[in-house]
Write a protein that holds these residues in place. Structure first.
Motif, PDB file in Angstrom:
ATOM      1  N   VAL A  56      -4.214   7.822  -0.859  1.00 34.51           N
ATOM      2  CA  VAL A  56      -3.345   6.654  -1.056  1.00 34.51           C
ATOM      3  C   VAL A  56      -3.370   6.295  -2.529  1.00 34.51           C
ATOM      4  N   THR A  57      -2.219   6.322  -3.149  1.00 31.01           N
ATOM      5  CA  THR A  57      -2.159   5.973  -4.561  1.00 31.01           C
ATOM      6  C   THR A  57      -1.526   4.604  -4.687  1.00 31.01           C
ATOM      7  N   VAL A  58      -2.166   3.770  -5.450  1.00 32.26           N
ATOM      8  CA  VAL A  58      -1.637   2.419  -5.611  1.00 32.26           C
ATOM      9  C   VAL A  58      -1.849   1.964  -7.046  1.00 32.26           C
ATOM     10  N   HIS A  59      -0.882   1.216  -7.525  1.00 31.78           N
ATOM     11  CA  HIS A  59      -1.047   0.675  -8.869  1.00 31.78           C
ATOM     12  C   HIS A  59      -1.836  -0.629  -8.755  1.00 31.78           C
ATOM     13  N   ASP A  60      -3.040  -0.590  -9.260  1.00 35.63           N
ATOM     14  CA  ASP A  60      -3.870  -1.792  -9.183  1.00 35.63           C
ATOM     15  C   ASP A  60      -3.444  -2.742 -10.287  1.00 35.63           C
ATOM     16  N   ILE A  61      -2.890  -3.859  -9.863  1.00 41.56           N
ATOM     17  CA  ILE A  61      -2.323  -4.790 -10.846  1.00 41.56           C
ATOM     18  C   ILE A  61      -3.420  -5.413 -11.698  1.00 41.56           C
ATOM     19  N   ILE A  62      -4.540  -5.685 -11.073  1.00 42.80           N
ATOM     20  CA  ILE A  62      -5.615  -6.365 -11.803  1.00 42.80           C
ATOM     21  C   ILE A  62      -6.192  -5.460 -12.890  1.00 42.80           C
ATOM     22  N   LEU A  63      -6.438  -4.205 -12.520  1.00 52.32           N
ATOM     23  CA  LEU A  63      -6.980  -3.287 -13.512  1.00 52.32           C
ATOM     24  C   LEU A  63      -5.876  -2.710 -14.392  1.00 52.32           C
ATOM     25  N   GLY A  64      -4.652  -2.835 -13.897  1.00 51.30           N
ATOM     26  CA  GLY A  64      -3.519  -2.332 -14.666  1.00 51.30           C
ATOM     27  C   GLY A  64      -3.474  -0.813 -14.682  1.00 51.30           C
ATOM     28  N   GLU A  65      -4.051  -0.168 -13.673  1.00 46.83           N
ATOM     29  CA  GLU A  65      -3.986   1.288 -13.670  1.00 46.83           C
ATOM     30  C   GLU A  65      -3.812   1.830 -12.256  1.00 46.83           C
ATOM     31  N   ARG A  66      -3.414   3.101 -12.222  1.00 45.67           N
ATOM     32  CA  ARG A  66      -3.263   3.764 -10.937  1.00 45.67           C
ATOM     33  C   ARG A  66      -4.624   3.994 -10.309  1.00 45.67           C
ATOM     34  N   MET A  67      -4.626   3.845  -9.005  1.00 43.13           N
ATOM     35  CA  MET A  67      -5.896   3.993  -8.341  1.00 43.13           C
ATOM     36  C   MET A  67      -5.685   4.895  -7.138  1.00 43.13           C
ATOM     37  N   GLU A  68      -6.632   5.744  -6.882  1.00 44.59           N
ATOM     38  CA  GLU A  68      -6.509   6.641  -5.748  1.00 44.59           C
ATOM     39  C   GLU A  68      -7.585   6.338  -4.720  1.00 44.59           C
ATOM     40  N   ILE A  69      -7.157   6.192  -3.494  1.00 44.01           N
ATOM     41  CA  ILE A  69      -8.109   5.966  -2.418  1.00 44.01           C
ATOM     42  C   ILE A  69      -8.030   7.175  -1.493  1.00 44.01           C
ATOM     43  N   ASP A  70      -9.139   7.818  -1.293  1.00 42.08           N
ATOM     44  CA  ASP A  70      -9.162   8.950  -0.367  1.00 42.08           C
ATOM     45  C   ASP A  70      -9.652   8.439   0.975  1.00 42.08           C
ATOM     46  N   ALA A  71      -8.706   8.302   1.910  1.00 40.65           N
ATOM     47  CA  ALA A  71      -9.031   7.638   3.166  1.00 40.65           C
ATOM     48  C   ALA A  71      -9.093   8.634   4.305  1.00 40.65           C
ATOM     49  N   ASP A  72      -9.931   8.312   5.266  1.00 36.90           N
ATOM     50  CA  ASP A  72      -9.973   9.130   6.472  1.00 36.90           C
ATOM     51  C   ASP A  72      -8.860   8.717   7.423  1.00 36.90           C
ATOM     52  N   LEU A  73      -8.630   7.442   7.424  1.00 35.85           N
ATOM     53  CA  LEU A  73      -7.569   6.916   8.284  1.00 35.85           C
ATOM     54  C   LEU A  73      -6.733   5.929   7.480  1.00 35.85           C
ATOM     55  N   LEU A  74      -5.458   5.912   7.808  1.00 41.65           N
ATOM     56  CA  LEU A  74      -4.572   4.937   7.162  1.00 41.65           C
ATOM     57  C   LEU A  74      -3.932   4.084   8.256  1.00 41.65           C
ATOM     58  N   VAL A  75      -4.009   2.783   8.038  1.00 43.24           N
ATOM     59  CA  VAL A  75      -3.512   1.858   9.052  1.00 43.24           C
ATOM     60  C   VAL A  75      -2.362   1.045   8.466  1.00 43.24           C
ATOM     61  N   LEU A  76      -1.259   1.047   9.152  1.00 44.12           N
ATOM     62  CA  LEU A  76      -0.087   0.330   8.648  1.00 44.12           C
ATOM     63  C   LEU A  76       0.101  -0.977   9.417  1.00 44.12           C
ATOM     64  N   ALA A  77       0.169  -2.065   8.666  1.00 41.73           N
ATOM     65  CA  ALA A  77       0.452  -3.350   9.302  1.00 41.73           C
ATOM     66  C   ALA A  77       1.966  -3.432   9.452  1.00 41.73           C
ATOM     67  N   SER A  78       2.435  -2.945  10.584  1.00 39.44           N
ATOM     68  CA  SER A  78       3.881  -2.780  10.729  1.00 39.44           C
ATOM     69  C   SER A  78       4.541  -4.070  11.212  1.00 39.44           C
ATOM     70  N   ALA A  79       5.793  -4.154  10.908  1.00 43.44           N
ATOM     71  CA  ALA A  79       6.542  -5.385  11.170  1.00 43.44           C
ATOM     72  C   ALA A  79       6.694  -5.678  12.663  1.00 43.44           C
ATOM     73  N   VAL A  80       6.989  -6.922  12.954  1.00 38.53           N
ATOM     74  CA  VAL A  80       7.351  -7.298  14.322  1.00 38.53           C
ATOM     75  C   VAL A  80       8.874  -7.308  14.390  1.00 38.53           C
ATOM     76  N   LEU A  81       9.400  -6.612  15.369  1.00 32.76           N
ATOM     77  CA  LEU A  81      10.855  -6.576  15.515  1.00 32.76           C
ATOM     78  C   LEU A  81      11.259  -7.358  16.760  1.00 32.76           C
ATOM     79  N   PRO A  82      12.482  -7.843  16.752  1.00 28.94           N
ATOM     80  CA  PRO A  82      12.973  -8.447  17.985  1.00 28.94           C
ATOM     81  C   PRO A  82      13.199  -7.335  19.007  1.00 28.94           C
ATOM     82  N   PRO A  83      13.124  -7.637  20.298  1.00 32.24           N
ATOM     83  CA  PRO A  83      13.354  -6.588  21.287  1.00 32.24           C
ATOM     84  C   PRO A  83      14.755  -6.001  21.126  1.00 32.24           C
ATOM     85  N   GLU A  84      14.863  -4.715  21.466  1.00 31.70           N
ATOM     86  CA  GLU A  84      16.146  -4.030  21.280  1.00 31.70           C
ATOM     87  C   GLU A  84      17.287  -4.705  22.030  1.00 31.70           C
ATOM     88  N   ASP A  85      16.938  -5.255  23.191  1.00 35.22           N
ATOM     89  CA  ASP A  85      18.030  -5.799  24.001  1.00 35.22           C
ATOM     90  C   ASP A  85      18.268  -7.299  23.768  1.00 35.22           C
TER      91      ASP A  85
END
Lengths: 948, 321, 136
Positions: free
Chosen positions: A769-798
């Motif tokens: 996972v590459t992310v620009h760390d705003i605080i350090l002002g540099e690119r940062m790489e995270i080598d993760a075993d698992l990646l978890v996405l906080a995905s949006a809530v959608l209204p039901p299709e119907d």
């Protein structure tokens, strides 16, 4: 008689107290509403819109309207300047003692606390009043944080440092924006989180309401001073409410509100004595200063001043923050049975949540109340209504001096003389107080003796006194709609006190106009619509089940329609709440409860296919997946159709098995899967699918969910590296402390921006996972075993299908659009249909619970009655000239008018019409007319002023 | 019963109403059989003097078409009123002011300037305008006075019946004449030869939902010939215009929106106000800027909504500073 | 023209604007006595025919008062007022009526003082425009 009491005690008349009282009173119960102050509306009384084009939803208009309803409601007894000192007994049978303060002034209007309300003689009420009530609702509100002890902000030292609330009040009172020296400010700063999110001073919580409040201040200030540059210093942007994200974007794009993520270290006077200098530390650590003309402190909320005292006296527990403790899955129940909490006493909240909790608390109280009888108002008997149809108009004019308020400016004697001489005026009289009982008796007498058949009253506001005088007419055997009022006090005398002569002239015109209208008044009747005491609840998740149980507990039949094979909805996949509550245990409990109620008829595998009728009398069709169809008759409808999660197509989701969404991680944590247990690094990305161009709304619950999962992971394996990549951490309210806990446990939070999104690549057996760390002002790489996405809530299709079938609107995001975004949030414009839970916006489980109850409470205000009365003022169509053009049909907000194809004329369903008259203004043939406001009446008024 | 005595006159009019009378074809002969026409300048040779010499109320029915634009129109209207038992305002101009009434949007002088100088087809000496009195060696030549504003017939004389239309449908004229002949008359002041219901009532087009995002003029789009004009963004005055011209209405049949010549329905006095109210109400937008843009698509609201009724409207004429 | 007192008719909605107008009185604000107010249920119900009639009968100005956009008691009646008002205003301009003679204003419960200021401003504006020329 079941021996129970039909009366409730509500403490506090702010937004929550008002809403709870109205719900209960509308459901047929008697409410004792006790307020310490002289006026209602609590904190909302300070709100004000500032004359900007578009309404900024301060909601003062709506709250005021509700306050008027409270003061004129026959089933609400209001005790102002009073305090509850003791409550003894058991749920269903409490005895409460109220003490009233000596400065009690019964006559002051509870809205403004200035002008008289009713002319009743001052009574020397007993100091202590005893009341028998079945339950107690605590809505005592909050206290604003006092920034004086924090020297860094310069509050109290510099006049141009004000709190956001003072800022609001200043604009209200001065209808403008001014510095202490009278200059118009150009640059203005708002500092967020003053007294919030600050463990040092003992306020670790997020005050939840201030982000939106300040945002509104900034926009409004900008409306006043066009070239104003508002800057907001903040840590996280947390306007988390429904539609707030759009408001936030509008603030930035349309109004140019500048946001600086920073910590403010001090506010000082500028060296040259002109303005203030704010010193702040930016995110990257740099210290900067900026100069402003004015600084607004966005102060937080603290527990109410009386919280401690009341908790001691009533024996209710407080939480560690000094707010009221509430049970985890019954968020409105306090530690003492029969005592409920709503609004900010339970924790920092905005108006929306407060109002919903208030309705929810009302629903919870209903369980311990007697069967609604609507009998706490003495049943009055009226003389039979006189048939005036054959009579020529005989108008009686009654004028009020309102003490000196009218009489001092308007020459009431000469006005009386003038009115007496008007054509068709058969009688005219005046008194010091028209609202006094004596004068109203004389009025009734005059109506009888002189055979009056129209009445014009020249006094004060229709809002406060309309119902009183309508009542007087009924007592005199006249139809109550044969009355018109002229507000001589507020629309004439008080505003023209500098020119008595012209004020009197104007008063004469106003009376003449109203008399001219009055001759066309006709008796109007309130229609009664039957109420089928059963409900249809669409959706069998937590919200739907909670609603169903609330309704069934009160004896109403409920049809609970669930699409899938089992009850529980979204929550079936959630293990525990942020606070640690066991969701599955709660859920199975809830399902058992539903099953245990013979009154709840569960229809699984079923969908709503047709729906027709009106409030009180709906016929719906429900079809099972196997094709069986059945008809359901019901009086109200609750939509609790839930939401669904977004399945991301970004960040390798669905392509790489190591990428999952939050709820999947939660399940794996629960099952203690090997890959979770053995992970050394887990990364989470927030706002996946939310707060972007496609879905410009905040999904609200994902921040807390990720914090919850991160804490769980750290508890499982303290050595695990857990990263949360976020944009703003929205752990509002007490959720903030879990955010703190996560940080303390070593969860690493890295902020990213929309313009530099994280990137994910599968590199061998890791996910990079590459992310620009705003605080350090540099690119940062995270080598993760698992990646978890906080995905949006959608209204039901119907949702859109449901919206079409039920004829209620969706918002731009596909969620149901309620009547008003901040108040009436579970109601629609159409009477008899409600919405709660994820179907209206993403929310947490605890929030779903009180929303479900709120919807039930709102529904019960209708279900509790045997029949509903409409208002007499409705549209009517003259069929002989209606051409069936359908202009009216598309306009009606209630669906009350439609062209009947066979006859090609529009017909009004008077049981649904709310009398706005929109159709009448639009009608090209003049066929549609609003009763009581017909064209001939309007023309008569115009003619009476300007001459024929 | 003797033959009825008729007079037919035109004021400020195009002659279309007279054509409509003639358009009754052979039925005209039936009228002629039942009635004597004493005065009809378009078709028969009479002099004003002939009318002046008639006894008061010796004409049974006067059909007066055209608006009142000048002193001659007014004079003859008053004369005919004096001589007639029943005065019928025939057609939109007499009833409402009609197309000539649109001149009420202009100053008198502006009209004269344009007609005598501005118009490209006019060659006229500079500064020469028609004069009410011109001296010539033979004596004085008189022209009628050109009024500041166009008036309806009932703004100068009392009118008994109104027979609307531009022109009225021949069949309606015939029906009214027959009603007069048989003495089968409604109360005075009534609109005859038209319905109480607005035109929409007899419109065969299908109506679905009235929500409009753009307004067009007929030449600007290809529109669905089966669907309500308004719903397609074409301004049709059908909802605020009396029906009864023909069934189904001729303009609609010919794929043209109603322009409102039959005037306001019975409960309306200001047709334009009502129509603009309905038209603005179907605008499908809640954005003030977009609303503004959509409204800007209505070119010349006054001319559109008051096309036939400006002099009869509440405001009657444009105010000039 | 100095002593010209414009005649103004105002139509106000039963909800926010009524509360706002009345609060001008409660708060003791003051404004010129030229305005005659007529209560309607919603700003969206005001019939242009009545407004035009007012001008015909000699009103120098008409003002329609409603809830702020987005805050209508009936959800969107005031949008209807807005659409109608703009088309009516354009039409009235063609009738030679200055557009300042017809106003649409939003008043909330908190705007008693602003309302008072507004009446002052409208009255001044109409005083400046002078009486509406009547048809003769």
């Amino acid at each position: 008689m079941d021996g129970k009491i039909g009366s409730v005690l509500v403490i506090g008349a702010g937004v929550a107290g008002i809403q709870a009282s109205l719900d209960l009173a509308e459901s047929g119960y008697h409410v004792n509403l006790v307020e310490r102050r002289g006026n209602l509306m609590g904190a909302a009384a300070n709100n004000c819109c500032k004359g900007v084009e578009e309404c900024n939803r301060c909601m003062l208009c709506q709250v005021s309207e509700k306050a008027f309803q409270v003061i004129t409601h026959p089933r609400i007894t209001l005790f102002r300047h009073g305090e509850v000192v003791k409550v003894e007994g058991e749920p269903g049978h409490f005895s409460a003692t109220i003490q009233r303060f000596p400065e009690m002034n019964e006559r002051g209007c509870p809205i403004c606390d200035k002008l008289p309300l009713y002319a009743v003689p001052l009574k020397s009420d007993p100091e202590e009043i005893q009341l028998d009530v079945a339950g107690v609702i605590m809505a005592i509100g909050f206290k604003l944080f006092d920034p004086s002890p924090l020297p860094e902000f310069g509050y109290g030292k510099y006049k141009d440092v004000v709190t956001a609330v003072e800022f609001e009040r200043m604009i209200h009172e001065r209808t403008g924006l001014f510095c202490s020296d009278g200059r118009i400010p150009r640059r203005i700063a708002f500092i967020q989180c003053v007294g919030s999110r600050d463990p040092k001073i003992g306020n670790p919580w997020c005050s939840a309401a201030c982000c939106s409040f300040t945002l509104k201040e900034a926009i409004v200030a900008k409306e006043y001073v066009k070239d104003l540059e508002p800057t907001i210093f903040f840590m996280d942007q947390r306007p988390y409410g429904k539609d707030s994200e759009r408001y936030l974007s509008r603030a930035k794009e349309q109004y140019g509100v500048k946001y600086i993520r920073s910590g403010v270290s001090k506010v000082e006077a500028a060296g040259d004595g002109k303005g203030l200098v704010v010193t702040y530390t930016s995110e990257t650590g740099g210290v900067s200063t900026a100069r402003f003309d004015m600084v607004g402190l966005s102060i937080g909320l603290e527990c109410a001043v009386t919280a401690k005292k009341l908790s001691r006296e009533f024996g209710i527990e407080l939480n560690p923050y000094g707010f009221c403790w509430a049970s985890p899955f019954s968020p409105l129940e306090t530690s003492r049975q029969g005592f409920l909490v709503c609004g900010t006493f339970g924790g920092p909240n905005d108006m929306t949540e407060s109002a919903m909790q208030a309705s929810g608390a009302a629903a919870d109280t209903l369980g311990i109340l007697a069967k609604a009888k609507f009998d706490h108002v003495p049943q009055k008997s009226y003389p039979p209504e006189r048939d005036t149809s054959g009579e020529a108009p005989k108008v009686g004019v009654f004028l009020c001096q309102c003490g000196d308020y009218i009489g001092k400016t308007v020459d009431v004697a000469s006005l009386t003389q003038f009115a007496s001489a008007l054509p068709e005026v058969a009688y005219c009289d005046q008194r010091r107080y028209a609202c006094s009982e004596e004068f109203r008796d004389e009025m009734k007498e005059a109506i009888k003796v002189h055979g009056l058949n129209r009445v014009v009253i020249g006094s004060c506001s229709f809002f406060t006194h309309g119902s009183l005088f309508q009542e007087t007419l009924r007592e005199a055997g006249l139809n109550p709609y044969l009355m018109e009022m002229v507000n001589l006090r507020d629309q004439c005398a008080r505003v023209h006190s500098h020119d008595p002569e012209k004020a009197t002239m104007k008063a004469k015109d106003l009376i003449r106009m109203e008399v001219a209208k009055a001759r066309f008044l006709e008796p109007l009747y309130r229609l009664s619509k039957t109420m089928n005491p059963s409900a249809l609840v669409v959706g069998g998740g937590i919200t739907g089940m909670v609603s169903a149980i609330s309704l069934a507990e009160k004896g109403f039949d409920v049809h609970l329609v669930e699409k899938t094979t089992q009850l529980g909805g979204h929550a079936l996949r959630i293990q525990h709440t942020l606070e640690g509550g066991n969701v599955q245990a709660y859920l199975s409990d809830l399902i058992e409860k539903v099953k245990g109620f013979p009154k709840i008829h569960v229809h699984k595998n079923s969908e709503l296919t047709a729906y027709q009728g009106r409030v009180g009398d709906y016929t719906s069709r429900v079809k099972t997946t196997s094709g069986e169809e059945r008809e359901i008759k019901h009086g109200v409808t609750i939509i609790a159709a839930g939401g669904r999660e977004y399945k991301p197509d970004e960040y390798l989701y669905g392509q790489d098995p190591r990428v999952m969404i939050s709820v999947e991680l939660e399940e794996e944590i629960d099952r203690r899967t090997e890959r979770v247990a053995q992970s050394q690094t887990i990364a989470m990305i927030q706002c996946v699918g939310s707060r972007n161009e496609v879905r410009p709304y905040c999904s609200r619950l994902c921040c807390a969910k990720s914090v919850k999962n991160a804490i769980s992971l750290k508890t499982l394996n303290p050595k695990m590296n857990v990263y949360i990549l976020y944009r703003d951490m929205r752990t509002y309210g007490f959720r903030e402390s879990y955010y703190q806990e996560a940080r303390e446990k070593g969860v690493i939070f890295i902020r990213y921006d929309l313009d530099r999104m994280p990137e994910v690549k599968a590199v061998g057996d890791i996910l990079r996972v590459t992310v620009h760390d705003i605080i350090l002002g540099e690119r940062m790489e995270i080598d993760a075993d698992l990646l978890v996405l906080a995905s949006a809530v959608l209204p039901p299709e119907d949702n859109h299908i449901l919206s079409r079938i039920l004829r209620v609107p969706l918002n731009e995001d596909g969620f149901f659009k309620e009547a008003y975004e901040k108040l009436s949030t579970v109601d629609f414009m159409q009477e008899g249909i409600f919405v709660a839970g994820m179907a209206r916006s993403p929310i947490s489980i605890v929030e779903s619970i009180y929303q479900g109850k709120a919807a039930a409470s709102r529904a019960m205000t209708l279900l509790s009655r045997e029949s509903l009365l409409t208002d007499g003022i409705v549209s009517t169509v003259k069929e002989s000239v209606c051409c069936g053009c359908k202009v009216c049909e598309a306009l009606c907000p209630y669906g009350a008018i439609a062209v009947v194809p066979e006859e090609n004329v529009a017909k009004v369903d008077e049981l649904v019409c709310k009398g706005c008259g929109t159709c009448c203004g639009a009608c090209p043939t003049g066929a549609a007319q609003l009763k009581g406001f017909k064209k001939e009446q309007m023309m008569a008024m115009v003619g009476a002023y300007l001459g024929a | 019963m003797g033959k009825l005595k008729f007079a037919i006159y035109w004021g400020a009019a195009c002659g279309g109403c007279d054509v409509a009378v003639v358009d009754t074809h052979e039925k005209l002969l039936d009228i002629a059989a039942a009635a004597d026409i004493l005065f009809w300048p378009v078709a028969l040779d009479f002099k004003y003097r002939d009318v002046e010499e008639m006894a008061d109320k010796s004409i049974d029915v006067c059909l007066f078409s055209g608006a009142v634009r000048n002193s001659e129109n007014e004079h003859i209207a008053k004369l005919l009123r004096q001589k007639s038992k029943v005065m019928v305002a025939l057609g939109a101009c007499a009833q409402l002011g009609g197309i000539p009434g649109l001149a009420n949007e202009k100053r008198r002088q502006d009209i004269l300037d344009f007609v005598y100088h501005g118009s490209p087809s006019t060659a006229s000496q500079k500064g020469v305008y028609p004069q009410e009195i011109t001296s010539v060696p033979e004596g004085k030549l008189k022209l009628p006075k050109f009024y500041d504003a166009v008036m309806t017939l009932d703004q100068v004389v009392e009118v008994d019946y109104y027979l609307p239309g531009c022109p009225p449908e021949s069949a309606r004229i015939l029906e009214v004449v027959q009603a007069i002949v048989t003495g089968n008359l409604p109360p005075k002041g009534a609109v005859v030869g038209a319905l109480d219901k607005a035109l929409c009532d007899s419109c065969p087009r299908k109506r679905e939902e009235k929500k409009v995002k753009v307004f067009y003029r007929p030449q600007e789009i290809l529109f669905d010939p089966e669907r309500c004009f308004l719903e397609q963004g074409l301004i049709c005055l059908g909802p605020a215009t009396r029906g009864g011209c023909s069934d189904p209405p001729r303009c609609i049949r010919s794929n043209m929106p109603c322009e409102g010549c039959y005037g306001p329905p019975p409960d309306v006095t200001d047709q334009g106000a009502k129509m603009l109210s309905a038209v603005s109400s179907i605008i499908d937008s809640q954005d003030p800027g977009q609303i503004e843009k959509i409204i800007d698509g209505i070119v010349d609201p006054l001319g559109t909504f008051y096309r036939f009724g400006l002099p009869a409207s509440a405001l009657r004429k444009k105010r000039f500073p | 023209m100095d002593n010209f007192e414009p005649k103004i008719i105002g139509f106000y909605c039963n909800w926010s604007s009524q509360m706002g107008i009345d609060s001008a009185g409660v708060e003791g604000a003051s404004y010129p006595p030229n305005l005659r107010l007529i209560r309607v249920m919603c700003s969206g119900s005001v019939d242009p025919e009545v407004i035009i009639e007012a001008f015909k009968k000699g009103a120098d100005g008409v003002v329609i008062l409603g809830c702020h956009l987005g805050n209508c008691h009936y959800r969107n009646g005031n949008y209807n007022a807005l659409r109608r008002y703009r088309l009516l205003q354009k039409t009235l301009e063609q009738f030679g009526l200055e557009k300042e003679r017809l106003r649409l204003e939003w008043v909330s419960v908190a705007e008693g003082k602003r309302f008072a200021g507004l009446v002052g401003e409208i009255t001044e504006e109409l005083r400046r425009l002078g009486p509406l020329r009547q048809f003769s």
